[in-house]
Design a protein around this motif. Structure first.
Motif, mmCIF file in Angstrom:
data_model
loop_
_atom_site.group_PDB
_atom_site.id
_atom_site.type_symbol
_atom_site.label_atom_id
_atom_site.label_comp_id
_atom_site.label_asym_id
_atom_site.label_seq_id
_atom_site.Cartn_x
_atom_site.Cartn_y
_atom_site.Cartn_z
ATOM 1 N N ALA A 1 36.611 2.490 -38.882
ATOM 2 C CA ALA A 1 35.681 2.629 -37.763
ATOM 3 C C ALA A 1 36.394 2.737 -36.426
ATOM 4 N N THR A 2 35.861 3.598 -35.576
ATOM 5 C CA THR A 2 36.309 3.682 -34.186
ATOM 6 C C THR A 2 35.736 2.510 -33.403
ATOM 7 N N PHE A 3 34.492 2.161 -33.717
ATOM 8 C CA PHE A 3 33.891 0.941 -33.159
ATOM 9 C C PHE A 3 32.919 0.365 -34.172
ATOM 10 N N ILE A 4 32.542 -0.891 -33.947
ATOM 11 C CA ILE A 4 31.749 -1.665 -34.895
ATOM 12 C C ILE A 4 30.281 -1.594 -34.496
ATOM 13 N N GLY A 5 29.461 -1.030 -35.360
ATOM 14 C CA GLY A 5 28.045 -0.868 -35.059
ATOM 15 C C GLY A 5 27.222 -2.102 -35.390
ATOM 16 N N HIS A 6 26.184 -2.332 -34.589
ATOM 17 C CA HIS A 6 25.202 -3.426 -34.758
ATOM 18 C C HIS A 6 25.690 -4.551 -35.680
ATOM 19 N N PHE A 7 26.578 -5.358 -35.129
ATOM 20 C CA PHE A 7 27.294 -6.409 -35.868
ATOM 21 C C PHE A 7 26.366 -7.332 -36.651
ATOM 22 N N ASP A 8 25.227 -7.713 -36.072
ATOM 23 C CA ASP A 8 24.314 -8.646 -36.747
ATOM 24 C C ASP A 8 23.001 -7.957 -37.127
ATOM 25 N N LEU A 9 23.102 -6.768 -37.708
ATOM 26 C CA LEU A 9 21.918 -6.008 -38.129
ATOM 27 C C LEU A 9 21.025 -6.793 -39.078
ATOM 28 N N VAL A 10 21.589 -7.741 -39.792
ATOM 29 C CA VAL A 10 20.822 -8.543 -40.735
ATOM 30 C C VAL A 10 19.692 -9.310 -40.052
ATOM 31 N N THR A 11 19.726 -9.420 -38.723
ATOM 32 C CA THR A 11 18.668 -10.116 -37.975
ATOM 33 C C THR A 11 17.539 -9.191 -37.537
ATOM 34 N N LYS A 12 17.571 -7.939 -37.943
ATOM 35 C CA LYS A 12 16.593 -6.952 -37.464
ATOM 36 C C LYS A 12 15.149 -7.432 -37.604
ATOM 37 N N PHE A 13 14.818 -8.029 -38.727
ATOM 38 C CA PHE A 13 13.441 -8.472 -38.985
ATOM 39 C C PHE A 13 13.307 -9.997 -38.921
ATOM 40 N N ASN A 14 14.208 -10.629 -38.202
ATOM 41 C CA ASN A 14 14.235 -12.096 -38.178
ATOM 42 C C ASN A 14 13.751 -12.683 -36.862
ATOM 43 N N GLU A 15 13.067 -11.890 -36.054
ATOM 44 C CA GLU A 15 12.568 -12.410 -34.778
ATOM 45 C C GLU A 15 11.708 -13.651 -35.025
ATOM 46 N N GLY A 16 11.924 -14.692 -34.216
ATOM 47 C CA GLY A 16 11.208 -15.954 -34.417
ATOM 48 C C GLY A 16 11.722 -16.742 -35.609
ATOM 49 N N ASN A 17 12.964 -16.407 -36.066
ATOM 50 C CA ASN A 17 13.577 -17.088 -37.217
ATOM 51 C C ASN A 17 12.700 -16.990 -38.466
ATOM 52 N N ARG A 18 12.176 -15.819 -38.677
ATOM 53 C CA ARG A 18 11.259 -15.606 -39.805
ATOM 54 C C ARG A 18 11.890 -15.950 -41.150
ATOM 55 N N PHE A 19 13.167 -15.612 -41.326
ATOM 56 C CA PHE A 19 13.821 -15.826 -42.614
ATOM 57 C C PHE A 19 14.953 -16.848 -42.561
ATOM 58 N N PHE A 20 15.593 -16.985 -41.410
ATOM 59 C CA PHE A 20 16.715 -17.912 -41.282
ATOM 60 C C PHE A 20 16.947 -18.221 -39.813
ATOM 61 N N ASP A 21 17.732 -19.247 -39.557
ATOM 62 C CA ASP A 21 18.036 -19.681 -38.201
ATOM 63 C C ASP A 21 19.459 -19.231 -37.841
ATOM 64 N N PRO A 22 19.619 -18.301 -36.895
ATOM 65 C CA PRO A 22 20.962 -17.837 -36.529
ATOM 66 C C PRO A 22 21.848 -18.898 -35.894
ATOM 67 N N MET A 23 21.283 -20.054 -35.548
ATOM 68 C CA MET A 23 22.091 -21.148 -35.033
ATOM 69 C C MET A 23 22.469 -22.147 -36.126
ATOM 70 N N ASP A 24 21.988 -21.923 -37.338
ATOM 71 C CA ASP A 24 22.372 -22.773 -38.466
ATOM 72 C C ASP A 24 23.867 -22.617 -38.721
ATOM 73 N N LYS A 25 24.526 -23.710 -39.049
ATOM 74 C CA LYS A 25 25.972 -23.684 -39.253
ATOM 75 C C LYS A 25 26.380 -22.687 -40.331
#
Length: 277
Positions: free
Chosen positions: A157-181
């Motif tokens: 890669a020349t540059f790294i695209g959307h590093f945390d794409l896995v959060t796309k549908f996680n608004e409001g921590n719908r599936f997981f908490d991004p601050m979880d250890k």
């Protein structure tokens, strides 16, 4: 803050899943006084044939895409600099040597020969968590970031695209908490590995434009982590239509300046330049 330069390097067209032609995107960019525009059609997904000409280009479509972008670059020479890139998925093995640049991305989590898409829909993501990872979302995010850590090595890669794409549908921590250890450890391990490659991280406003996220990729917290680790950044709107080109760039540039970043990277035909915020 200095006036932000008009450019975008993550621009899709009808050759993959974009809504507009190459020329209409160029005309939209010119209407917004852009000086540079990079196209990055999704590469041929040789591991998922069902995605061809739905989410990604076929081999034949790739050739047509490249020919049209090159022709448009010549047509608009002197008005705007056009680069022909590709968005290469971690799981794909398609050659990218003919392109001006490569966006290295992870859209699928592979496990036991199955490829689970993390950005297709909330329902598909929930199915992936249940079917592939026994209902444990942090097992899925761990696997996602394990692949992310290797995306430069795998795609060059020349540059790294959307590093945390896995959060796309996680608004409001719908599936997981991004601050979880568990999530944080996996994400920061990947970030540390990628920083060593020297490649910049894209700040992507595409999901904000589509109303799926209130923050860009990476999240503001991860951008703070990236700044602490002395990572480099560039801005991109992951545009699938002309209206989204440069979406909220000034706002996001102000956010990263307040975090502490002093420059953003700008890609040119001659390589990287730094722009002072």
């Amino acid at each position: 803050m200095s006036k932000f330069p008009k450019m975008n390097f993550h621009t899709h067209t009808t050759y993959c899943d974009g809504k507009e032609s190459v020329e209409s995107m160029i005309q939209a960019a010119l209407a917004k006084d852009f000086t540079r525009l990079g196209f990055s059609g999704h590469c041929f997904n040789d591991f998922r044939p069902e995605d061809v000409e739905v989410w990604c280009m076929s081999p034949q479509g790739t050739q047509k895409y490249m020919a049209e972008v090159r022709a448009m670059a010549e047509k608009y020479k002197g008005k705007i600099e056009i680069l022909c890139g590709v968005e290469q998925d971690f799981c794909a093995s398609t050659s990218t040597e003919a392109f001006d640049y490569v966006v290295g991305s992870v859209h699928y989590v592979e496990k036991d020969g199955m490829y689970y898409c993390v950005d297709e829909s909330p329902e598909v993501l929930e199915w992936a968590i249940q079917e592939g990872f026994g209902g444990d979302p942090y097992a899925l995010t761990k696997r996602f970031f394990e692949q992310e850590a290797e995306v430069v090595r795998k795609t060059n890669a020349t540059f790294i695209g959307h590093f945390d794409l896995v959060t796309k549908f996680n608004e409001g921590n719908r599936f997981f908490d991004p601050m979880d250890k568990r999530y944080r450890d996996a994400a920061l391990t990947a970030m540390d590995a990628l920083i060593k490659t020297g490649r910049p991280f894209e700040i992507n406003t595409g999901a904000m434009y589509r109303g799926l996220r209130k923050e860009p990729y990476p999240s503001v917290q991860l951008l703070k982590d990236l700044y602490e680790r002395k990572g480099d950044i560039l801005l991109s709107s992951d545009s699938h239509d002309g209206a989204s080109l440069g979406f909220r760039f000034a706002e996001v540039a102000q956010i990263v300046k307040e975090i502490g970043f002093q420059t953003v990277k700008i890609l040119t035909k001659d390589g990287w330049e730094d722009f002072l915020l």
